[in-house]
Enzyme design. Structure first.
Site, short mmCIF file in Angstrom:
data_model
loop_
_atom_site.label_atom_id
_atom_site.label_comp_id
_atom_site.label_asym_id
_atom_site.label_seq_id
_atom_site.Cartn_x
_atom_site.Cartn_y
_atom_site.Cartn_z
N ASP C 186 1.00 -1.08 0.00
CA ASP C 186 -0.23 -0.04 0.02
C ASP C 186 0.99 1.32 0.04
O ASP C 186 1.51 1.63 1.08
CB ASP C 186 -0.84 0.01 1.39
CG ASP C 186 -1.60 1.31 1.46
OD1 ASP C 186 -1.83 2.23 0.39
OD2 ASP C 186 -2.11 1.49 2.53
N GLU C 215 -0.74 10.80 1.48
CA GLU C 215 -2.03 10.12 1.31
C GLU C 215 -2.39 9.67 2.91
O GLU C 215 -3.56 9.78 3.11
CB GLU C 215 -1.94 9.01 0.43
CG GLU C 215 -3.58 8.39 0.11
CD GLU C 215 -3.82 7.47 0.98
OE1 GLU C 215 -5.05 6.94 0.63
OE2 GLU C 215 -3.09 6.92 1.86
N GLU C 216 -1.47 8.87 3.36
CA GLU C 216 -1.58 8.25 4.53
C GLU C 216 -1.81 9.35 5.96
O GLU C 216 -2.22 8.65 7.07
CB GLU C 216 -0.38 7.60 5.23
CG GLU C 216 -0.01 6.37 4.05
CD GLU C 216 -1.11 5.37 4.05
OE1 GLU C 216 -2.09 5.18 4.89
OE2 GLU C 216 -0.83 4.39 3.12
N ASP C 238 -4.97 2.37 -5.94
CA ASP C 238 -4.43 2.10 -4.60
C ASP C 238 -4.45 0.64 -4.17
O ASP C 238 -4.81 -0.31 -5.01
CB ASP C 238 -5.13 2.90 -3.56
CG ASP C 238 -4.51 3.29 -2.43
OD1 ASP C 238 -3.59 2.68 -1.91
OD2 ASP C 238 -5.01 4.74 -1.98
#
Lengths: 354, 332, 367
Positions: C186, C215-216, C238
């Site tokens: 991921d 993104e995280e 993703d």
């Protein structure tokens, strides 16, 4: 001359769970072959290497033991391609989720220990640490392939690779107690160029983490005059209590307690002082938690000593030792052995008062 | 077979007091073995097979003792206080019945409890043998009893107290009966005091110093509603033990058993037991060590008065054992 | 209309070279806020294939591959995030022992007993745990708090490691049967997929590739990337959790696993709804139709929580029709995830085929 770091790395990269020590035993055997005069494997899988002494036959014998078995897991059942497991040796289930492992099936399979999502766990196992019986192992194969490759009772080793770190430290799996196996090996190395009156049986014992059966049966078989268990002890690290732990890189520990012969303990201290080998006294008020527990009561009983190497994060896949401490342990053993007089046993006394 | 099992399980012989069952077994095997002896702890040892110096010495062990109770005090009203012999659990005692060696029967009950949601402790329990006073009570301090429960057969599933490990005893007796010839010297050990710490097998193994050891005992199963997780079930074949909480079977012995069963097409299961151990541990750790393993009979409700096994597993265990011991053995 | 007639660029494949690239991507350390290691790999990969490449103010890599021909083309933005979850050193206790904090969603139960890589030099360290012998059984019933854990890099001091450095799990990439076992799948799987799409960009669209940052920690990179691209359509590429594990009771006892999110081996996961986006139905239909006519396996991700860069893209400017297509992966946000090569291959095939048949007609009908 055995190079410590590469040898230790290969030792901890080789599997050998309790009861199934053959892979690591073969590695040790090939290393000890040129260092010993005679070798044998016990019926329980311990490796015996004899380095003969220089005095006249029959010579007294000292047994130096380090267990070679490693902790790990075992498959208990297979469900939808996932493995359920139990432990071999004491494991804190809290260090297991996300660990990389090798499943020793019909062939070796890389895998990972999995903590299932909370909604797939029964009530009571949802919060906090997930107990071992609820964890799974995923080998990345489809269920049909898993059923072909794996059966109940198959062993699982951790597959954490050695991590070489600064300050001459090494981290990895199975350093408990392969660090001590390395110390025995360096000791045999040193004895090549030293005169020693006594016979030395270096023993890499099996099954310490489960029954101590290797040490118990090997000592019964070899009937030594003296026995030394070489093991690891708790290294000082974040969150450990100071009074039970010993700093890394600052020397070894000499055990003291009911599993240890007081006279032998005093002799080791004397040699350590003489050669300025740093040590701490480690009190072991009951069971020493080492092979000494079994060695001491073999057959007629054996005066026994425990020498330990501090190790951080014991029974996790990232155990950590300082190479210096291993070298010191080897040196202390070889100095002690070469100083053993032929009449040492006559002088050895239990009496602490004198 | 059923009648042999019935005779064995209905005999009262708790650990340390195995005389009755030993005599029963002796009458069954005396004519079958080359030699029968009883050692200092009371183990019954029968020998059969080759006695050339090259013969492998194989020790088979099934324990003949059972769990039970021992009287600690007889109160004025004639009630018997007791403690346990071996792993008796409290929840199987209430309302249960026991039988002393002399045949005296009794029922177990308990004092009124402060907290009714928890089980009474053993010290809160007593045995009522129908006596009106201490004088009237036939039980003396130190008398032992076992659970009192008859044998039943529900088709191929048989139920009784002491199936642990009289079923192992039955397997050994039948194996001995069917063993015509063996290149090995086989010791059939009916061991004592297993339930209190493998004591009989420990001394028997030291005395015999065998080359290979095999225990025959019961193991748990995981095939009951919401029971504990274990991949062993009744009727799926004898279980070849890989490990239990007291030992790791010698991998060479496990391979020998697995290959033999595969070759002879005998069904089997692989057993990973997370609680309990057997005489095999004692054999493994004797003297300089002995390669040891265990053939287990899957059993439900162990250490209750209603232990259940499947006769097909028993039959297959006998076949497997015969295959193992009647041929020359070379462990890998 | 077949895919072949609309593009001269051949369809991309997953072969040894692609797997090698994924290995490099997964073994790189790019904790949210410091994506430079992955960015360098991405830039080197896309440079020979695109003229218009920018690194924006946050560190997103923005690549434009314009299509060809006179016909009006859709501007399709594809986003894959370069960052991963990890740690930041917060305090040096001395002698090589550091306190740390987590970056992104990490279950603290995944930390004890792991090895880590610290900083750009990948200095090795470990997160230890108290020996079981020194713990009580009560203690073992509670989770080890992050506060009590440390990153240990060995004895002595090191000028290369300092407070503020990032660290990741030190997991080497490996191929396992039909699977890949690695950290940071991921979303390095997405990054690797997007690199292939850039290299094999269909000519019927303007392909706007965003390799995003952060993104995280809240889809922050995609937000500015979408603003800059101002696309007609947005697709997040993703990796999404596959929770296709057995339940404790097992299926036989009524313990069916009804919340698996996605399953391995079932193909690319097409999103309908998560907490950040309701996928545009026209895009859903296009992807499903494409998969069915091209015989590519696909699955619908179970609608539910979570969010991808598509959430940020869809809310950009005056709104962008958006969707997510994810490669299923087990054990997201732990030291080692497991994904199937076949799912990766099918995701790449589905995206490439779907892009190759995208025309402005797709948006002609109202949502």
């Amino acid at each position: 001359m055995t190079e410590l770091l590469p040898f230790l790395k290969s030792l901890i990269s080789t599997s050998g769970l309790s009861g199934h020590e053959a892979p690591v035993r073969e590695l040790i055997e090939s290393t000890w072959q040129p260092l010993t005069d005679e070798m044998s494997v016990s019926r329980l899988g311990s490796l015996h290497g004899l380095k003969k002494g220089s005095s006249a036959d029959p010579r007294p014998t000292i047994l130096i033991a380090a267990h070679m078995d490693a902790i790990g897991l075992m498959v208990t059942s297979i469900q939808d391609g996932f493995l359920r497991v139990t432990e071999i040796g004491g494991l804190d289930a809290r260090v297991l989720p996300g660990q990389l492992v090798t499943v020793h099936g019909r062939r070796d399979l890389p895998g990972v220990i999995v903590q299932p999502p909370a909604h797939l766990l029964p009530p009571g196992a949802k919060d906090g640490p997930v107990p071992l019986n609820h964890l799974l192992v995923d080998v990345g194969l489809r269920p049909r392939q898993v059923n072909q490759q794996v059966r109940n009772g198959d062993l699982i080793s951790f597959s954490q690779e050695p991590v070489q770190m600064q300050g001459e430290t090494l981290a990895g799996r199975s350093l408990d107690n392969r660090a001590s196996v390395a110390a025995l090996t360096l000791c045999l190395d040193e004895l090549q160029t030293r005169d020693h009156a006594w016979d030395v049986w270096a023993v890499a014992t099996s099954q310490e983490e489960v029954t101590m059966g290797g040490a118990r049966t090997s000592a019964f078989h070899l009937r030594p005059e003296l026995a030394v268990a070489v093991d690891v002890t708790w290294g000082k690290s974040p969150s450990t209590p100071d009074h039970k732990t010993f700093p890394l890189g600052r020397g070894l520990t000499l055990g003291w307690g009911p599993n240890i012969h007081p006279g032998l303990h005093a002799s080791f201290k004397k040699v350590a002082d003489q050669f300025e080998i740093p040590y701490a006294t480690e009190v072991m008020p009951r069971h020493s938690g080492t092979d000494a527990f079994a060695l001491q009561v073999a057959a007629h009983g054996v005066p026994t000593m425990v020498v330990s190497i501090p190790l951080r994060y014991m029974h996790t896949p990232v155990e950590m030792v300082a190479l210096k401490d291993i070298r010191r342990t080897a040196h202390l053993l070889s100095e002690f052995i070469s100083q053993l007089d032929i009449d040492y046993m006559d002088k050895l006394t239990l009496d602490e008062l004198s | 077979m059923k009648s042999l099992i019935q005779e064995l399980v209905e005999t009262i012989s708790p650990s340390g007091y195995e005389a009755k069952v030993r005599e029963l077994i002796r009458t069954k095997i005396e004519t079958l073995a080359d030699e029968v002896q009883v050692d200092a702890l009371g183990n019954l040892i029968a020998v059969k097979g080759g006695n050339e110096s090259s013969a492998k010495r194989i020790m088979l062990a099934a324990h003949m003792d059972e769990i039970g109770i021992i009287a600690t005090h007889i109160d004025e009203a004639g009630f018997v206080r007791f403690t346990t012999i071996g792993g008796v659990s409290r929840h199987t005692c209430i309302g249960g019945r026991v039988r002393f060696l002399d045949g005296t029967q009794g029922v177990i009950y308990y004092e009124k409890l402060e907290n009714t949601s928890s089980l009474p402790t053993f010290s809160q329990m007593y045995v009522d043998v129908g006596a009106a006073s201490r004088k009237d009570c036939p039980v003396r301090v130190g008398d032992v009893a076992a659970f009192d429960r008859d044998f039943s057969a529900y088709g191929d599933r048989v139920v009784s107290k002491a199936m642990d490990d009289r079923i192992g005893v039955a397997v050994l007796i039948e194996t001995l009966r069917k063993l015509k010839k063996s290149p090995n010297q086989v010791y059939f050990v009916f061991s004592v005091q297993e339930e209190v710490g493998l004591r009989g097998a420990t001394t028997a193994a030291f005395g015999l110093d065998p080359d290979i050891g095999i225990a025959v005992d019961v193991t748990r199963s995981g095939d009951t509603p919401k029971g504990h997780k274990m991949d062993v079930s009744l009727g799926s074949g004898p279980a070849i033990k890989v490990r239990d909480s007291g030992m790791l079977s010698d991998p060479k012995v496990v391979d020998w058993m697995v290959n033999t069963a595969d070759d002879a097409k005998i069904p089997y299961q692989l057993e990973v037991l997370e609680g309990g151990t057997t005489d095999a541990r004692a054999i493994q750790l004797t003297r300089a060590g002995v390669p040891a393993g265990c053939i287990s009979i899957p059993c439900r409700y162990i250490h209750t008065p209603s232990e259940m096994v499947d006769l097909n597993d028993v039959k297959n265990a006998i076949e497997l054992l015969l295959e193992l011991i009647s041929q020359e053995v070379e462990l890998g | 209309m077949s895919a072949d007639s609309t593009t001269k660029n051949p369809a991309p494949k997953i072969r040894a070279a692609q797997t090698r690239l994924l290995r490099r991507l997964c073994e790189a350390c790019a904790v949210s806020g410091d994506e430079s290691e992955v960015r360098a790999i991405v830039l080197a990969q896309v440079r020979p294939h695109a003229d218009d490449i920018q690194v924006d103010a946050l560190g997103n890599v923005l690549v434009i591959r314009p299509g060809r021909g006179r016909k009006k083309r859709l501007r399709v933005m594809l986003a894959a995030h370069m960052d991963e979850i990890g740690f930041m050193l917060t305090h040096h206790d001395g002698d090589g022992i550091f306190r740390f904090d987590t970056v992104g969603g990490i279950d603290p139960r995944q930390l004890p007993g792991k090895s880590v890589w610290v900083g750009h030099d990948h200095i090795p360290g470990v997160i230890g745990a108290k020996p079981i012998h020194l713990t009580t059984s009560n203690e073992r019933k509670s989770t080890i708090s992050i506060d009590s854990l440390r990153i240990d890099i060995g004895l002595g001091s090191n000028t290369k490691v300092k407070v503020g450095d990032r660290a990741t799990f030190a997991t080497k990439f490996s191929r396992v049967g039909p699977s890949i076992r690695a950290k940071a799948l991921d979303d390095r799987l997405g990054v690797a997929t997007l690199i292939e799409l850039v290299k094999h960009a269909p000519e019927n669209i303007d392909l706007l590739a965003a390799f995003t940052v952060q993104e995280e920690v809240g889809l922050r990179g995609a937000q500015v990337a979408a603003y800059a691209f101002n696309p007609d359509v947005g697709i997040a590429v993703d990796s999404t959790p596959a929770m296709d594990l057995p339940t404790w009771e097992g299926a036989g006892d009524g313990g069916e696993n009804s919340r698996y999110n996605t399953r391995l081996d079932a193909g690319p996961a097409i999103y309908l709804a998560d907490s950040a986006t309701l996928a545009d139905p026209r895009l859903v239909r296009h992807l499903v139709d494409t998969a069915e006519s091209a015989n590519i396996p696909y699955q619908i991700r179970q609608p539910g929580g979570g969010g991808t860069d598509a959430g940020a893209i869809s809310r950009s400017r005056s709104g962008v029709p958006s969707i997510s297509v994810s490669i299923p992966g087990r054990y997201t946000h732990t030291a080692a995830g497991i994904a199937r090569v076949s799912d990766w291959r099918n995701t790449l095939a589905l995206l490439h085929t779907a892009l190759s048949t995208m025309t402005p007609d797709l948006l002609a009908i109202d949502r």
